[in-house]
Design a protein around this motif. Structure first.
Motif, PDB file in Angstrom:
ATOM      1  N   ASP A 175       0.795  -1.228   0.000  1.00 41.13           N
ATOM      2  CA  ASP A 175       0.000   0.000   0.000  1.00 41.13           C
ATOM      3  C   ASP A 175       0.828   1.280   0.000  1.00 41.13           C
ATOM      4  OD1 ASP A 175      -2.635  -0.368  -0.383  1.00 41.13           O
ATOM      5  OD2 ASP A 175      -3.129  -0.763   1.704  1.00 41.13           O
ATOM      6  N   GLY A 176       2.063   1.226   0.490  1.00 39.87           N
ATOM      7  CA  GLY A 176       2.875   2.441   0.585  1.00 39.87           C
ATOM      8  C   GLY A 176       3.720   2.680  -0.657  1.00 39.87           C
ATOM      9  N   ALA A 177       4.605   3.658  -0.545  1.00 33.04           N
ATOM     10  CA  ALA A 177       5.502   4.011  -1.653  1.00 33.04           C
ATOM     11  C   ALA A 177       6.855   3.342  -1.466  1.00 33.04           C
ATOM     12  CB  ALA A 177       5.678   5.525  -1.725  1.00 33.04           C
ATOM     13  N   THR A 178       7.469   2.978  -2.581  1.00 31.51           N
ATOM     14  CA  THR A 178       8.824   2.435  -2.571  1.00 31.51           C
ATOM     15  C   THR A 178       9.785   3.535  -3.006  1.00 31.51           C
ATOM     16  OG1 THR A 178       8.156   0.156  -2.992  1.00 31.51           O
ATOM     17  CG2 THR A 178      10.374   0.773  -3.670  1.00 31.51           C
ATOM     18  N   ILE A 179      10.835   3.763  -2.230  1.00 33.04           N
ATOM     19  CA  ILE A 179      11.789   4.838  -2.503  1.00 33.04           C
ATOM     20  C   ILE A 179      13.074   4.254  -3.089  1.00 33.04           C
ATOM     21  CG2 ILE A 179      12.959   6.859  -1.576  1.00 33.04           C
ATOM     22  CD1 ILE A 179       9.952   6.939  -1.131  1.00 33.04           C
ATOM     23  N   ILE A 180      13.492   4.776  -4.239  1.00 34.70           N
ATOM     24  CA  ILE A 180      14.739   4.364  -4.882  1.00 34.70           C
ATOM     25  C   ILE A 180      15.744   5.507  -4.807  1.00 34.70           C
ATOM     26  CG2 ILE A 180      15.818   3.709  -7.069  1.00 34.70           C
ATOM     27  CD1 ILE A 180      13.231   2.307  -7.828  1.00 34.70           C
ATOM     28  N   ARG A 181      16.917   5.214  -4.272  1.00 33.38           N
ATOM     29  CA  ARG A 181      18.003   6.192  -4.213  1.00 33.38           C
ATOM     30  C   ARG A 181      19.209   5.602  -4.928  1.00 33.38           C
ATOM     31  NH1 ARG A 181      19.589   7.661   1.639  1.00 33.38           N
ATOM     32  NH2 ARG A 181      17.888   9.201   1.451  1.00 33.38           N
ATOM     33  N   ASN A 182      19.679   6.288  -5.967  1.00 37.55           N
ATOM     34  CA  ASN A 182      20.766   5.779  -6.805  1.00 37.55           C
ATOM     35  C   ASN A 182      20.384   4.408  -7.355  1.00 37.55           C
ATOM     36  OD1 ASN A 182      22.374   8.111  -6.385  1.00 37.55           O
ATOM     37  ND2 ASN A 182      22.954   7.313  -4.380  1.00 37.55           N
ATOM     38  N   ASP A 183      21.100   3.347  -7.011  1.00 39.64           N
ATOM     39  CA  ASP A 183      20.787   2.014  -7.542  1.00 39.64           C
ATOM     40  C   ASP A 183      20.219   1.090  -6.470  1.00 39.64           C
ATOM     41  OD1 ASP A 183      23.079   1.833  -6.074  1.00 39.64           O
ATOM     42  OD2 ASP A 183      24.113   0.462  -7.439  1.00 39.64           O
ATOM     43  N   LYS A 184      19.636   1.662  -5.400  1.00 40.16           N
ATOM     44  CA  LYS A 184      19.130   0.872  -4.287  1.00 40.16           C
ATOM     45  C   LYS A 184      17.659   1.181  -3.991  1.00 40.16           C
ATOM     46  CE  LYS A 184      23.115  -1.070  -3.010  1.00 40.16           C
ATOM     47  NZ  LYS A 184      23.332  -2.538  -2.969  1.00 40.16           N
ATOM     48  N   ILE A 185      16.924   0.134  -3.603  1.00 40.93           N
ATOM     49  CA  ILE A 185      15.605   0.341  -3.014  1.00 40.93           C
ATOM     50  C   ILE A 185      15.861   0.546  -1.530  1.00 40.93           C
ATOM     51  CG2 ILE A 185      13.342  -0.653  -2.530  1.00 40.93           C
ATOM     52  CD1 ILE A 185      13.657  -2.373  -5.025  1.00 40.93           C
ATOM     53  N   ALA A 187      13.761   1.884   0.839  1.00 44.20           N
ATOM     54  CA  ALA A 187      12.638   1.631   1.749  1.00 44.20           C
ATOM     55  C   ALA A 187      11.370   1.347   0.955  1.00 44.20           C
ATOM     56  CB  ALA A 187      12.423   2.815   2.679  1.00 44.20           C
ATOM     57  N   ALA A 188      10.428   0.672   1.618  1.00 46.82           N
ATOM     58  CA  ALA A 188       9.129   0.386   1.008  1.00 46.82           C
ATOM     59  C   ALA A 188       8.045   0.571   2.065  1.00 46.82           C
ATOM     60  CB  ALA A 188       9.102  -1.037   0.457  1.00 46.82           C
ATOM     61  N   GLY A 189       6.815   0.701   1.601  1.00 46.34           N
ATOM     62  CA  GLY A 189       5.707   0.924   2.529  1.00 46.34           C
ATOM     63  C   GLY A 189       5.750   2.300   3.170  1.00 46.34           C
ATOM     64  N   CYS A 190       6.287   3.287   2.456  1.00 50.93           N
ATOM     65  CA  CYS A 190       6.445   4.641   3.016  1.00 50.93           C
ATOM     66  C   CYS A 190       5.164   5.460   2.817  1.00 50.93           C
ATOM     67  CB  CYS A 190       7.613   5.355   2.349  1.00 50.93           C
ATOM     68  SG  CYS A 190       9.206   4.539   2.589  1.00 50.93           S
ATOM     69  N   PHE A 191       4.921   6.372   3.740  1.00 58.05           N
ATOM     70  CA  PHE A 191       3.766   7.265   3.664  1.00 58.05           C
ATOM     71  C   PHE A 191       4.185   8.584   3.019  1.00 58.05           C
ATOM     72  CE2 PHE A 191       2.845   4.417   7.198  1.00 58.05           C
ATOM     73  CZ  PHE A 191       1.572   3.993   6.867  1.00 58.05           C
ATOM     74  N   LEU A 192       3.406   9.029   2.039  1.00 54.03           N
ATOM     75  CA  LEU A 192       3.690  10.277   1.337  1.00 54.03           C
ATOM     76  C   LEU A 192       2.646  11.333   1.703  1.00 54.03           C
ATOM     77  CD1 LEU A 192       4.498   8.959  -2.266  1.00 54.03           C
ATOM     78  CD2 LEU A 192       6.058   9.264  -0.337  1.00 54.03           C
ATOM     79  N   PRO A 193       3.045  12.616   1.673  1.00 56.05           N
ATOM     80  CA  PRO A 193       2.072  13.687   1.940  1.00 56.05           C
ATOM     81  C   PRO A 193       1.101  13.829   0.767  1.00 56.05           C
ATOM     82  CG  PRO A 193       4.170  14.616   1.252  1.00 56.05           C
ATOM     83  CD  PRO A 193       4.401  13.137   1.412  1.00 56.05           C
ATOM     84  N   LEU A 194      -0.160  14.009   1.043  1.00 57.25           N
ATOM     85  CA  LEU A 194      -1.157  14.161  -0.011  1.00 57.25           C
ATOM     86  C   LEU A 194      -1.157  15.591  -0.540  1.00 57.25           C
ATOM     87  CD1 LEU A 194      -4.212  12.202   1.463  1.00 57.25           C
ATOM     88  CD2 LEU A 194      -2.436  11.375  -0.096  1.00 57.25           C
ATOM     89  N   SER A 195      -1.381  15.729  -1.823  1.00 61.01           N
ATOM     90  CA  SER A 195      -1.448  17.052  -2.445  1.00 61.01           C
ATOM     91  C   SER A 195      -2.713  17.785  -1.993  1.00 61.01           C
ATOM     92  CB  SER A 195      -1.453  16.916  -3.963  1.00 61.01           C
ATOM     93  OG  SER A 195      -1.668  18.162  -4.582  1.00 61.01           O
ATOM     94  N   THR A 196      -2.582  19.091  -1.825  1.00 60.89           N
ATOM     95  CA  THR A 196      -3.733  19.930  -1.466  1.00 60.89           C
ATOM     96  C   THR A 196      -4.274  20.684  -2.677  1.00 60.89           C
ATOM     97  OG1 THR A 196      -2.222  21.736  -0.847  1.00 60.89           O
ATOM     98  CG2 THR A 196      -2.932  20.234   0.909  1.00 60.89           C
TER      99      THR A 196
END
Length: 283
Positions: A175-185, A187-196
């Motif tokens: 359900d969350g977001a997966t974050i990719i930095r350079n060539d690595k995953i 973190a996963a399952g991250c919560f993102l701020p909703l757009s207003t």
């Protein structure tokens, strides 16, 4: 003739520092316009310009009450701007910080970059075919450590199989977001701020609003796969574009990520040409 003579004298007295001063101020106003374009702040700017235009007119016509109200509006408005448009001001300062102190992505060579994008594209294509919802955030110059801390840290290599596995329905991280930095995953399952942003299509769900939210507060590239239709979308700089094919998505990812990766290896003239192409593409 007197007017012409005045302008000729003025031009003759212009120094290199005057030209530099004008250029810097023009650039600042241009960047402010770009940041405010198609936001709530753009409408505010139009209102301020209208008030500034009406103040001398009301004074000339001796409209005392109207002139007093307009002047008070400008005085109180400065404080109101800071309060109401705090998100836009924050985004502008973050944009300025990214431009001035940006660090380069850590990638060894172009082949590594090509492999990274290929793994992401293959996963997105497969998820789209299966109509499996996905939210992939590719970190750029703005650090996302506060977002990463909300999820489960992985620090794993980016592979098609792992990305697909993360978004399998009813698994802990899907359900969350997966974050990719350079060539690595990272973190996963991250919560993102909703757009207003109230102009977003009402048909779009929480996943798309979250993608827009993180793209508004950072320079991240956000790939979204709809779980209802399998449609692939991309959010960049607070703007959402939809109906991507694998080829179209590949093209834009290479345009942005590869450009930044190769930026330090190019001459100044080559950089200018590439950035012009990027600006024209965004328009």
């Amino acid at each position: 003739m007197e007017t012409l003579r005045f302008y000729l004298i003025t031009i003759k007295n212009i120094s290199l520092f005057d030209v530099l001063d004008i250029a810097v101020v023009s650039y600042i106003f241009y960047k402010i316009y770009v940041l405010m374009r198609q936001t709530r702040a753009e409408q505010l700017l139009k209102g301020i310009i209208l008030i500034l235009f009406l103040i001398p007119i009301s004074s000339f016509l001796n409209l005392t009450m109207l002139n007093w109200i307009l002047n008070k509006t400008i005085t109180i408005g400065v404080l109101s701007i800071v309060i109401i448009f705090q998100p836009e001001i924050r985004r502008a300062l973050e944009h300025l910080g990214r431009s001035a102190f940006a660090e380069r992505p850590i990638l060894k060579n172009e082949a590594e970059l090509t492999k990274l994008i290929a793994e992401i594209l293959n996963a997105v294509e497969n998820l789209s075919k299966d109509e499996t919802g996905a939210l992939i955030v590719i970190e750029q110059f703005t650090g996302l450590e506060d977002i990463i801390s909300t999820g489960t840290k992985l620090d794993a290599n980016v592979t098609t199989a792992l990305l697909e596995n993360i978004f399998v329905v009813n698994t802990p991280l899907h359900d969350g977001a997966t974050i990719i930095r350079n060539d690595k995953i990272v973190a996963a399952g991250c919560f993102l701020p909703l757009s207003t942003n109230h102009s977003i299509d009402k048909k779009l769900g929480t996943r798309h609003r979250a993608a827009l939210g993180i793209s508004e507060m950072s320079d991240a590239l956000v790939i979204i796969v709809s779980e209802e239709t399998g449609v692939i979308s991309l959010a960049i700089n607070g703007k959402l574009t939809r109906n991507y094919t694998k080829e179209k998505l590949s093209d834009i990812l290479f345009r942005i990520i590869k450009l930044r990766y190769l930026d330090k290896k190019l001459s100044f003239g080559e950089k200018v040409k590439l950035w012009k192409k990027k600006i024209l593409h965004q328009r």
